[in-house]
Write a protein that holds these residues in place. Structure first.
Motif, PDB file in Angstrom:
ATOM      1  N   ASP A  28       0.817  -1.217   0.000  1.00  7.43           N
ATOM      2  CA  ASP A  28       0.000   0.000   0.000  1.00  7.43           C
ATOM      3  C   ASP A  28       0.849   1.264   0.000  1.00  7.43           C
ATOM      4  O   ASP A  28       0.351   2.350  -0.330  1.00  7.43           O
ATOM      5  N   LEU A  29       2.103   1.155   0.402  1.00  9.24           N
ATOM      6  CA  LEU A  29       2.980   2.326   0.469  1.00  9.24           C
ATOM      7  C   LEU A  29       3.687   2.611  -0.846  1.00  9.24           C
ATOM      8  O   LEU A  29       4.322   3.655  -1.001  1.00  9.24           O
ATOM      9  N   LEU A  30       3.595   1.697  -1.792  1.00  9.90           N
ATOM     10  CA  LEU A  30       4.275   1.864  -3.068  1.00  9.90           C
ATOM     11  C   LEU A  30       3.466   2.746  -4.002  1.00  9.90           C
ATOM     12  O   LEU A  30       2.236   2.794  -3.939  1.00  9.90           O
ATOM     13  N   VAL A  31       4.153   3.466  -4.875  1.00  6.10           N
ATOM     14  CA  VAL A  31       3.482   4.286  -5.882  1.00  6.10           C
ATOM     15  C   VAL A  31       2.923   3.358  -6.954  1.00  6.10           C
ATOM     16  O   VAL A  31       3.644   2.563  -7.547  1.00  6.10           O
ATOM     17  N   ARG A  32       1.633   3.454  -7.211  1.00 10.22           N
ATOM     18  CA  ARG A  32       0.996   2.600  -8.198  1.00 10.22           C
ATOM     19  C   ARG A  32       0.781   3.343  -9.508  1.00 10.22           C
ATOM     20  O   ARG A  32       1.140   4.510  -9.652  1.00 10.22           O
ATOM     21  N   ASP A  33       0.206   2.642 -10.456  1.00 12.88           N
ATOM     22  CA  ASP A  33      -0.133   3.231 -11.747  1.00 12.88           C
ATOM     23  C   ASP A  33      -0.977   4.482 -11.505  1.00 12.88           C
ATOM     24  O   ASP A  33      -2.012   4.433 -10.836  1.00 12.88           O
ATOM     25  N   THR A  34      -0.531   5.608 -12.024  1.00 11.58           N
ATOM     26  CA  THR A  34      -1.213   6.876 -11.760  1.00 11.58           C
ATOM     27  C   THR A  34      -2.221   7.250 -12.843  1.00 11.58           C
ATOM     28  O   THR A  34      -2.793   8.337 -12.797  1.00 11.58           O
ATOM     29  N   ARG A  35      -2.431   6.375 -13.818  1.00 12.76           N
ATOM     30  CA  ARG A  35      -3.462   6.658 -14.819  1.00 12.76           C
ATOM     31  C   ARG A  35      -4.820   6.764 -14.139  1.00 12.76           C
ATOM     32  O   ARG A  35      -5.131   6.007 -13.232  1.00 12.76           O
ATOM     33  N   ARG A  36      -5.647   7.716 -14.583  1.00 13.93           N
ATOM     34  CA  ARG A  36      -6.938   7.931 -13.954  1.00 13.93           C
ATOM     35  C   ARG A  36      -8.058   7.719 -14.952  1.00 13.93           C
ATOM     36  O   ARG A  36      -8.008   8.226 -16.076  1.00 13.93           O
ATOM     37  N   GLY A  37      -9.056   6.975 -14.538  1.00 11.11           N
ATOM     38  CA  GLY A  37     -10.215   6.749 -15.382  1.00 11.11           C
ATOM     39  C   GLY A  37     -11.114   7.977 -15.402  1.00 11.11           C
ATOM     40  O   GLY A  37     -10.793   9.032 -14.857  1.00 11.11           O
ATOM     41  N   SER A  38     -12.271   7.830 -16.017  1.00  9.82           N
ATOM     42  CA  SER A  38     -13.202   8.946 -16.151  1.00  9.82           C
ATOM     43  C   SER A  38     -14.606   8.505 -15.786  1.00  9.82           C
ATOM     44  O   SER A  38     -15.088   7.465 -16.242  1.00  9.82           O
TER      45      SER A  38
END
Length: 291
Positions: A28-38
């Motif tokens: 949970d502390l790791l940076v994940r895929d930052t793509r954002r849906g709509s």
């Protein structure tokens, strides 16, 4: 448990002084895929029985199965009237904040096929219905024999009362954690599981809690809002309205939005002279990305 619900001196709780966010594992502390849906997909007030407008005309007050640990084919999910207003309210708040599309599935339309077709690419997923999670312990109202015995958690959707056998097909009215884990939910910023026990599951060393929460994370959702026990229908609807107002109208971060909605629920009970028992305000927690 929700640490915010731990009591202090007098009638105060830790939520009165601290902000909490659930971290179930180091991942949970790791940076994940930052793509954002709509957009938002809001699912609520499913027609559990396609042969009638509601389950034998019954309505429920808790978002858990009425029959406890009985045969799966005999379980009857009662209608939850407040879930219709809940999905309508969160949809209005989200729509006012953005120009993103909003889809609302209710009644017969709140089925597995529609959810799987529309969930991909969304920014927010909201489910307001009955939930269950393993194991089926004696006296538990969190799971049902024949459903939880499959070591699965799930959400009840349209047609859940019509299934001839538990987990009997691709559209049997039960959206299981296994099915969720097989979906591509990349870009989902929030998955809100507004039902009983959606944050519960089987605990495994090094893996954390397996269940709906893990399934949505595996599928790609960055933040989960789930419950740690039974939730009351009307109180939950009010909590969710405030949660969305904080997050989308007031632009609060996830951990602050959950904290503010929790404090508001507790404060309202205190002002009305009602018992401030954590059952009415401390069921929901956030996990995953806290931003």
């Amino acid at each position: 448990m929700n640490f915010a619900s731990l009591p202090e001196e007098g009638s105060r709780y830790l939520v009165d002084r601290f902000v909490f966010h659930t971290v179930s594992s180091e991942r949970d502390l790791l940076v994940r895929d930052t793509r954002r849906g709509s957009g938002l997909l809001a699912v609520g007030d499913p027609s559990f029985d396609h042969r009638a407008k509601s389950a034998s005309g019954l309505t429920g007050t808790n978002r858990a199965p009425v029959v406890v640990c009985g045969p799966a084919t005999a379980v009857t999910f009662a209608r939850l009237p407040s879930t219709r207003n809940e999905t309508a309210r969160v949809s209005r708040i989200f729509r006012a904040d953005s120009n993103e599309p909003v889809s609302s599935l209710q009644g017969d339309l709140a089925n597995e096929a529609s959810v799987k077709r529309l969930a991909a690419g969304r920014r927010v997923l909201h489910f307001a219905t009955h939930g269950f999670s393993p194991p089926c312990a004696e006296g538990s109202n969190q799971s049902v024999e024949g459903l939880a015995s499959h070591r699965l958690a799930g959400l009840a959707l349209a047609g859940a009362n019509d299934r001839a056998s538990p987990l009997g097909g691709d559209d049997d009215g039960i959206l299981t954690s296994e099915e969720v884990g097989g979906e591509d939910l990349t870009g989902v910023e929030w998955a809100v599981l507004s039902a009983c026990g959606t944050g519960l599951g089987e605990s495994r060393s090094g893996e954390g809690i397996l269940g709906l929460r893990r399934a949505f994370q595996v599928a790609g959702a960055r933040t989960l809002i789930t419950s740690l026990g039974p939730v009351e229908d009307q109180a939950t609807a009010r909590f969710m309205g405030e949660l969305y107002r904080q997050r989308f109208a007031l632009k609060a971060a996830t951990l602050d939005a959950v904290h503010a909605a929790t404090v508001r629920a507790l404060s309202d009970r205190r002002k009305k002279g009602l018992a401030p028992h954590p059952f009415f305000w401390a069921s929901f927690v956030a996990s995953g990305d806290w931003r």
